[in-house]
Enzyme design. Structure first.
Site, mmCIF file in Angstrom:
data_model
loop_
_atom_site.group_PDB
_atom_site.id
_atom_site.type_symbol
_atom_site.label_atom_id
_atom_site.label_comp_id
_atom_site.label_asym_id
_atom_site.label_seq_id
_atom_site.Cartn_x
_atom_site.Cartn_y
_atom_site.Cartn_z
ATOM 1 N N ASP A 118 -2.463 -18.483 2.905
ATOM 2 C CA ASP A 118 -3.357 -19.207 2.429
ATOM 3 C C ASP A 118 -3.954 -20.329 3.450
ATOM 4 O O ASP A 118 -5.227 -20.501 3.597
ATOM 5 C CB ASP A 118 -3.184 -19.989 1.253
ATOM 6 C CG ASP A 118 -1.742 -20.380 1.071
ATOM 7 O OD1 ASP A 118 -0.863 -20.326 2.052
ATOM 8 O OD2 ASP A 118 -1.275 -20.826 0.032
ATOM 9 N N TYR A 148 0.869 -1.391 0.051
ATOM 10 C CA TYR A 148 0.108 -0.030 -0.103
ATOM 11 C C TYR A 148 0.763 1.387 0.057
ATOM 12 O O TYR A 148 0.539 2.378 -0.346
ATOM 13 C CB TYR A 148 -0.988 -0.087 1.223
ATOM 14 C CG TYR A 148 -1.778 -0.940 1.153
ATOM 15 C CD1 TYR A 148 -2.311 -1.951 0.110
ATOM 16 C CD2 TYR A 148 -2.624 -1.249 2.366
ATOM 17 C CE1 TYR A 148 -3.246 -2.861 0.131
ATOM 18 C CE2 TYR A 148 -3.866 -2.132 2.312
ATOM 19 C CZ TYR A 148 -4.096 -3.064 1.265
ATOM 20 O OH TYR A 148 -4.664 -4.003 1.285
ATOM 21 N N LYS A 200 3.885 -15.542 3.689
ATOM 22 C CA LYS A 200 3.918 -16.099 2.444
ATOM 23 C C LYS A 200 5.490 -16.301 1.901
ATOM 24 O O LYS A 200 5.858 -16.097 0.972
ATOM 25 C CB LYS A 200 3.377 -15.359 1.101
ATOM 26 C CG LYS A 200 2.851 -16.282 -0.027
ATOM 27 C CD LYS A 200 2.024 -17.285 0.267
ATOM 28 C CE LYS A 200 1.776 -18.189 -1.023
ATOM 29 N NZ LYS A 200 0.920 -19.326 -0.831
ATOM 30 N N ASP A 211 -5.442 -6.740 5.920
ATOM 31 C CA ASP A 211 -6.529 -6.279 5.637
ATOM 32 C C ASP A 211 -7.620 -7.242 5.074
ATOM 33 O O ASP A 211 -8.974 -7.051 5.544
ATOM 34 C CB ASP A 211 -6.301 -5.234 4.381
ATOM 35 C CG ASP A 211 -7.254 -4.382 3.966
ATOM 36 O OD1 ASP A 211 -8.460 -4.345 4.367
ATOM 37 O OD2 ASP A 211 -7.187 -3.714 2.928
ATOM 38 N N ASP A 232 -11.217 -8.898 7.537
ATOM 39 C CA ASP A 232 -12.623 -8.958 7.053
ATOM 40 C C ASP A 232 -13.141 -10.189 6.848
ATOM 41 O O ASP A 232 -14.307 -10.431 7.323
ATOM 42 C CB ASP A 232 -12.488 -8.340 5.394
ATOM 43 C CG ASP A 232 -12.564 -6.868 5.428
ATOM 44 O OD1 ASP A 232 -12.417 -6.173 6.603
ATOM 45 O OD2 ASP A 232 -12.469 -6.110 4.286
#
Length: 352
Positions: A221, A141, A189, A245, A249
């Site tokens: 994952d 970001y 990751k 992020d 959610d």
């Protein structure tokens, strides 16, 4: 206590849910004889529509002077085709950077009475109470270089992290774990990304200073999958900006509704507190938005910025009692009896 609290209602349902939380803050002030000076400023689409930047200079200066900041929501579909710097969301990135808000805390728990509100079976959801630590000012970001090619046929972003950035958010997570169930799950990751390999190495080094806290590393994952079949297995989840992020959610959906989730963005000064949900323009102005996430964010504001632990705990207990009594907004009672935004706030005020 005398404290200056800046309210940033923002866009969509933001003004409605912030108004609900404002009532609760005022009630806490009266009950405990605190002097909360509440002021309001523009941010996001409402600022852009007045010909101002998404984060006006006056708003940023007010944020610098405040003891704590409560934000509603930022986002307006009428700016969806605007350049990135002229979209409401640009305000969030800038205020986080300018105030040094590098640690984003997102708790997700099952409130009593809402065990069946989410998509998971109650026996799977039982006992879920996790806290996500999301690094907030690095990664994709903010990384440079970024951009779109002159012909518009390609685009690029940069994921970048330094050892210092990872270490400071990791220490926050380990400190929090010591006050909870003493488990940290660091999500990355590392099988693909160099930034994740650095992340894993730094978190492992930090963990040596916390021998009483158990650390496990998990690929993002795998974490996303495990949140759906064993959410109660997590205590503190530590991860980078984009992964956090997305996972937070997902956690909101798991526990029943994004409308329930609060968050705190912390640095070395005033904190910024906001519900995890977005501006939800499709329901704005209809008095059906769930204010619980914003009121719970106000409880976090009391705890983390003003160091009023008792007051914050009482607000959380009031939310719990209101929900236990059956108070439900539309997102929690699909097809059933639902109350409006301000009615839910009134139920929480009554319980408080």
């Amino acid at each position: 206590m005398n404290a200056r609290i800046l309210l940033l209602p923002g866009d969509g349902i933001g003004p409605e849910v912030v108004a609900a939380a404002e009532q609760v803050l005022q009630a806490v002030g009266r009950r405990f004889n605190h002097q909360f000076t509440l002021s309001t400023a523009l941010i996001g689409g409402v600022a852009l529509k007045q010909g101002l930047p998404a984060l006006p200079d006056d708003t940023l200066e007010a944020a610098r002077q405040a003891d704590a900041i409560l934000l509603g929501a930022v986002g307006d579909p009428s700016f969806d085709t605007a350049p990135p710097s002229q979209r409401p969301e640009a305000a969030l990135l800038k205020i986080r950077r300018e105030l040094g808000l590098y640690a984003n805390l997102r708790p997700a728990r099952v409130w009593p009475g809402l065990e069946s509100a989410g998509p998971l079976k109650p026996e799977i959801l039982k006992g879920t109470d996790l806290l996500i630590f999301r690094e907030l000012t690095g990664g994709l970001y903010y990384g440079e270089p970024r951009g779109v090619s002159a012909d518009g046929e390609s685009a690029h972003n940069t994921m970048r992290y330094s050892r210092a950035e990872v270490a400071r958010i990791a220490r926050r997570a380990f400190d929090a774990a010591r006050l909870r169930r003493k488990r940290v799950t660091s999500v990355d990751k590392a099988n693909v990304l160099e930034t994740s390999r650095l992340w894993r190495q730094v978190v492992t080094d930090v963990a040596k200073d916390y021998p009483d806290v158990t650390l496990e590393h998990m690929l993002v994952d795998t974490c996303a999958m495990k949140l759906t079949y064993a959410p109660s297995s997590f205590d503190v989840v530590l991860t980078e900006n984009m992964f956090g992020d997305i996972l937070s959610d997902e956690a909101g959906a798991v526990v029943g509704s994004l409308g329930l989730l609060p968050s705190a963005s912390l640095g070395d000064g005033a904190g910024l507190f906001e519900p995890v949900h977005g501006s939800a323009p499709d329901i704005a102005g209809k008095n059906i938005a769930n204010p619980v996430g914003t009121i719970a964010s106000a409880a976090m504001l009391l705890r983390y910025s003003l160091r009023l632990d008792e007051e914050g705990a009482l607000v959380e207990q009031a939310i719990e009692r209101a929900l236990a009594r059956g108070a439900r907004t539309a997102d929690l009672a699909p097809g059933g009896a639902a109350i409006g935004t301000m009615q839910m706030a009134a139920e929480i005020m009554s319980a408080l």
